[in-house]
Design a protein around this motif. Structure first.
Motif, PDB file in Angstrom:
ATOM      1  N   LYS A 172       0.817  -1.209   0.000  1.00 40.54           N
ATOM      2  CA  LYS A 172       0.000   0.000   0.000  1.00 40.54           C
ATOM      3  C   LYS A 172       0.860   1.273   0.000  1.00 40.54           C
ATOM      4  N   GLY A 173       2.099   1.175  -0.437  1.00 41.62           N
ATOM      5  CA  GLY A 173       2.969   2.346  -0.497  1.00 41.62           C
ATOM      6  C   GLY A 173       3.772   2.514   0.763  1.00 41.62           C
ATOM      7  N   ASP A 174       3.235   3.241   1.755  1.00 37.12           N
ATOM      8  CA  ASP A 174       3.960   3.460   3.002  1.00 37.12           C
ATOM      9  C   ASP A 174       3.712   2.356   4.019  1.00 37.12           C
ATOM     10  N   HIS A 175       2.887   1.366   3.675  1.00 36.42           N
ATOM     11  CA  HIS A 175       2.647   0.236   4.565  1.00 36.42           C
ATOM     12  C   HIS A 175       2.139  -0.931   3.716  1.00 36.42           C
ATOM     13  N   ALA A 192      -9.328 -11.164   9.894  1.00 39.62           N
ATOM     14  CA  ALA A 192      -8.791  -9.812  10.113  1.00 39.62           C
ATOM     15  C   ALA A 192      -7.845  -9.444   8.980  1.00 39.62           C
ATOM     16  N   THR A 193      -7.879  -8.169   8.624  1.00 38.72           N
ATOM     17  CA  THR A 193      -6.892  -7.591   7.714  1.00 38.72           C
ATOM     18  C   THR A 193      -6.160  -6.515   8.500  1.00 38.72           C
ATOM     19  N   TYR A 194      -4.848  -6.659   8.581  1.00 39.93           N
ATOM     20  CA  TYR A 194      -4.054  -5.770   9.417  1.00 39.93           C
ATOM     21  C   TYR A 194      -3.209  -4.816   8.579  1.00 39.93           C
TER      22      TYR A 194
END
Length: 216
Positions: A172-175, A192-194
């Motif tokens: 996601k770019g920065d994470h 869960a999506t972390y």
């Protein structure tokens, strides 16, 4: 060299700067107001001109400092993915307590084409990644790896066995985001999506994007 008297110093200045009296016209007004002999004004003017010339020489060819180069985002490696999966599995296992006591075993599966909107996982988890993840999660639960298989719920005879299903890490770019599902206690599922971020030498869960649970 013997110390010069005031008269001898004046004679030396006159001999040295007699040809530069015209430069006195370029001195600041504050200097011109003082009652100084023209030859002394010429001396001061020459010194001022020399100082300016030396400053200019020092500036010639001097480039402005270049702005610091941006630090490139490091390319994620197989070890990074193992650390990201470990962080998400640990977080999920800590959020769900088995029905009795601690986890006896947790089976790790890779996302399969199970008919849902979740795409199947890409390249399988390597032996090195499995070894790293098993070592890091050992204080919470012993891990077993089963590859691409549809998960079967734990038996009611031993509800301390869980089944974790993981998917590919999404950049996601920065994470990054990591999705994990835990099947436990006979007929429960926790998903869960972390949000996972790179912190120092490791990866850390810094937020939860979504969670859900279901019974069957």
């Amino acid at each position: 060299m013997p110390k010069l008297t005031d008269d001898e110093l004046g004679d030396l200045l006159r001999e040295t700067f007699a040809d530069h009296e015209h430069l006195a016209d370029h001195l600041p007004e504050a200097t011109k107001r003082r009652r100084i002999a023209p030859v002394l004004l010429a001396a001061a003017a020459v010194l001022a001109v020399l100082a300016g010339a030396l400053y200019g020489v020092g500036r010639v060819g001097a480039a402005d400092p270049a702005p610091p180069a941006a630090t490139p985002t490091p390319t994620r490696t197989a070890s990074d993915d193992a650390l990201i999966w470990t962080a998400s599995i640990e977080t999920l296992l800590r959020s769900v307590k088995p029905g009795s006591g601690a986890w006896r075993s947790v089976i790790v599966l890779e996302q399969s084409d199970d008919g849902t909107n979740h795409p199947p996982k890409g390249p399988p988890i390597s032996a090195d990644q499995q070894e790293m993840m098993t070592y890091l999660v050992r204080r919470i639960a012993p891990l077993q790896f089963r590859g691409h298989l549809l998960p079967a719920p734990p038996t009611c005879q031993d509800n301390r066995v869980g089944v974790v299903m993981i998917a590919d890490v999404v950049d996601k770019g920065d994470h990054v985001e990591a999705r994990a599902s835990l099947f436990h206690d006979c007929n429960h599922a926790s998903n869960a999506t972390y949000r996972v971020e790179h912190r120092g030498p490791s990866w850390v869960v810094t937020g939860t994007v979504s969670t859900s649970s279901a019974n069957w």
